[in-house]
Write a protein that holds these residues in place. Structure first.
Motif, PDB file in Angstrom:
ATOM      1  N   SER A 208       0.834  -0.905   0.064  1.00  0.00           N
ATOM      2  CA  SER A 208      -0.013  -0.098   0.078  1.00  0.00           C
ATOM      3  C   SER A 208       0.808   1.147  -0.053  1.00  0.00           C
ATOM      4  CB  SER A 208      -0.880  -0.061   1.385  1.00  0.00           C
ATOM      5  OG  SER A 208      -1.855   0.843   1.176  1.00  0.00           O
ATOM      6  N   GLY A 211      -1.022   8.560  -1.541  1.00  0.00           N
ATOM      7  CA  GLY A 211      -1.141   9.465  -2.572  1.00  0.00           C
ATOM      8  C   GLY A 211      -0.734  10.805  -2.157  1.00  0.00           C
ATOM      9  N   PRO A 300      -4.645   5.460   0.435  1.00  0.00           N
ATOM     10  CA  PRO A 300      -5.292   4.975  -0.542  1.00  0.00           C
ATOM     11  C   PRO A 300      -6.945   4.914  -0.066  1.00  0.00           C
ATOM     12  CG  PRO A 300      -3.757   3.525   0.035  1.00  0.00           C
ATOM     13  CD  PRO A 300      -3.684   4.673   1.090  1.00  0.00           C
ATOM     14  N   SER A 339      -2.900  13.042  -6.696  1.00  0.00           N
ATOM     15  CA  SER A 339      -2.419  11.619  -6.963  1.00  0.00           C
ATOM     16  C   SER A 339      -2.954  10.815  -5.773  1.00  0.00           C
ATOM     17  CB  SER A 339      -1.255  11.248  -6.955  1.00  0.00           C
ATOM     18  OG  SER A 339      -0.432  11.989  -8.288  1.00  0.00           O
ATOM     19  N   GLU A 340      -4.026   9.767  -6.068  1.00  0.00           N
ATOM     20  CA  GLU A 340      -4.519   9.107  -5.149  1.00  0.00           C
ATOM     21  C   GLU A 340      -3.584   7.902  -4.551  1.00  0.00           C
ATOM     22  OE1 GLU A 340      -8.803   7.655  -6.469  1.00  0.00           O
ATOM     23  OE2 GLU A 340      -7.892   8.263  -8.395  1.00  0.00           O
ATOM     24  N   TYR A 342      -2.535   3.825  -3.319  1.00  0.00           N
ATOM     25  CA  TYR A 342      -2.694   2.762  -4.023  1.00  0.00           C
ATOM     26  C   TYR A 342      -2.479   1.541  -3.310  1.00  0.00           C
ATOM     27  CZ  TYR A 342      -2.239  -0.888  -7.802  1.00  0.00           C
ATOM     28  OH  TYR A 342      -2.176  -2.403  -8.278  1.00  0.00           O
ATOM     29  N   LEU A 374       5.000   7.313  -2.954  1.00  0.00           N
ATOM     30  CA  LEU A 374       4.159   7.272  -3.971  1.00  0.00           C
ATOM     31  C   LEU A 374       5.080   6.810  -5.184  1.00  0.00           C
ATOM     32  CD1 LEU A 374       2.143   9.961  -6.077  1.00  0.00           C
ATOM     33  CD2 LEU A 374       4.600   9.950  -4.939  1.00  0.00           C
ATOM     34  N   ARG A 378       0.165   3.138  -9.269  1.00  0.00           N
ATOM     35  CA  ARG A 378      -1.338   3.504  -9.190  1.00  0.00           C
ATOM     36  C   ARG A 378      -1.823   3.635 -10.554  1.00  0.00           C
ATOM     37  NH1 ARG A 378       1.977   8.116  -8.704  1.00  0.00           N
ATOM     38  NH2 ARG A 378       1.542   9.911  -9.630  1.00  0.00           N
ATOM     39  N   LEU A 382      -5.348   1.517 -10.680  1.00  0.00           N
ATOM     40  CA  LEU A 382      -6.251   2.294 -10.704  1.00  0.00           C
ATOM     41  C   LEU A 382      -6.863   2.671 -12.265  1.00  0.00           C
ATOM     42  CD1 LEU A 382      -5.369   4.761  -7.940  1.00  0.00           C
ATOM     43  CD2 LEU A 382      -6.862   2.721  -7.765  1.00  0.00           C
TER      44      LEU A 382
END
Length: 430
Positions: A208, A211, A300, A339-340, A342, A374, A378, A382
């Motif tokens: 994990s 972001g 995430p 950015s998310e 992930y 990060l 991702r 995603l």
């Protein structure tokens, strides 16, 4: 001869092939790392990668990135610098007989600025081997990993083998600031059954990752001669008032993170950083302006839009408590990453191959990592639904002075990638 014996012999040939070419691999890594590929200056690195791929017979796609093609895609972050020379390079291997599972191998060639050169023990773009480590900006993050993946494919050929599935070898830019290089490969249509990115992870699998949101505070003041400073309003001091408010928000987000199933064991996973400050025009004038570029993490599953709104609300509330900013509110601009986070899920088959490979190369179980930085994984997970593994060598001082990668860990990473490609894509006699 039974199947197990055949498999062991094949693995040994691959491992030996990595060893045989390892000195050349380090030299190529040094050449790649000697190119100062900071933001906007990545072209020579992409030229070198294109040449390396063509020399190996790969089908090369080298294109200029058009942000108009990307701006509406998930994970896009705004570009503020001259992007007219931005390129992505992809080399594709196509087997004569499709029998295995396809793969993306990806690395980024952009690096962060080196900072004051006199604070390095060795010049940042003169890669230096010392005491089992390779030093240089980008040597760890992540040029050594990219070259390791390239030489892993070489090792298969040297062992008399060829993969039986399509492989895209992708060299991207902008990983350190927006990720649009990786996003451009998704937009262009590159897909595979799995993605593998050899960022330096100390031989652990990233389970994990956070972001990141980049934003800029634009603070204005009232300039006066410093002899009557009390009659003005100091924009730089006002910016510190906002930083203190955002540090409170940072702690609130860390309290939320305590319930995350992966990050609850990580101390302080949400890090807020005021990273660049510019302001004022004259030492004897109260500064009329201050721009402050900041970074903060999200976990995430956290909505980027919702957390952007929280940042804005925090800044607005802090401004109302300030005697000058209350009537002259600061602006918040989005200046890069949106950015998310992930989380690697639904990757059982590819993880099983990596775990088996890890046991062969490292002699123990594969450990996992909740990563407070990060990676480009991702976008594949995603945006494209592609299981995306991040696993690589041991590096230290990334983004700092005397960045370095451990050479023996790089050898093992190369061996692991080669065996992973063989196990995932399948191989047959060349």
């Amino acid at each position: 001869m039974d199947a197990k014996t055949t498999t062991n012999e094949t693995q040994r040939r691959i491992l030996d092939a990595v060893d045989d070419a390892f000195d050349r691999q380090i030299e190529t890594t040094k050449q790649f790392s000697s190119i100062p590929s900071t933001r906007g200056a990545e072209g020579p690195c992409q030229d070198m990668m294109g040449d390396l791929l063509r020399a190996r017979g790969y089908e090369v796609d080298d294109w200029h990135i058009d942000t108009d093609d990307l701006k509406d895609l998930r994970g896009y972050g705004p570009i503020e610098h001259d992007f007219s020379k931005a390129r992505t390079v992809v080399g594709t291997y196509r087997p004569a007989r499709e029998a295995g599972r396809s793969l993306i191998l990806q690395g980024h060639c952009d690096v962060v600025p080196a900072g004051p050169l006199d604070m390095w023990d060795t010049p940042p773009f003169t890669p230096t081997v010392k005491d089992g480590w390779l030093y240089g900006r980008g040597a760890g993050d992540m040029k050594s990993g990219t070259i390791a993946a390239l030489y892993a494919l070489d090792a298969l050929r040297a062992a008399g083998l060829k993969p039986t599935a399509r492989i895209h070898f992708q060299s991207v830019i902008e990983e350190e600031s927006t990720g649009v290089g990786a996003l451009s490969t998704v937009q262009r249509g590159y897909r595979a059954d799995c993605c593998f990115i050899p960022e330096p992870t100390n031989g652990k699998l990233v389970r994990s990752q956070v972001g990141v949101i980049w934003f800029r505070l634009k603070v204005r003041g009232k300039p006066v001669h410093v002899f009557e400073a009390g009659a003005g309003a100091n924009a730089i001091k006002a910016a510190y008032h906002l930083v203190q408010a955002l540090e409170v928000l940072e702690e609130e987000w860390n309290r939320r993170a305590a319930s995350d199933r992966h990050f609850k064991v990580v101390k302080h996973p949400i890090n807020f950083n005021p990273g660049i400050i510019k302001g004022g025009d004259w030492a004897s004038s109260v500064p009329a302006w201050c721009d402050l570029d900041c970074r903060i993490a999200v976990l995430p599953g956290w909505s980027i839009a919702d957390h952007q709104a929280e940042i804005v609300a925090c800044v607005e509330a802090a401004a109302k408590r300030h005697p000058f900013l209350a009537k002259n509110p600061p602006a918040v601009e989005w200046s890069g990453f949106l950015s998310e986070g992930y989380e690697l899920t639904d990757a059982g088959e590819s993880e099983a191959v990596l775990r088996s490979v890890h046991g062969t190369v490292y002699g123990g179980p594969l450990k996992e990592l909740a990563f407070t930085a990060l990676t480009d994984t991702r976008f594949y997970g995603l945006n494209a639904g592609i299981p995306s593994l991040c696993f690589g060598a041991t590096a230290e001082a990334m983004h700092g002075f005397n960045e370095r990668v451990e050479i023996e860990s790089l050898r093992k990473t190369t061996q692991a990638i080669a065996l992973f490609v063989a196990g995932w894509c399948g191989v047959e006699a060349a």
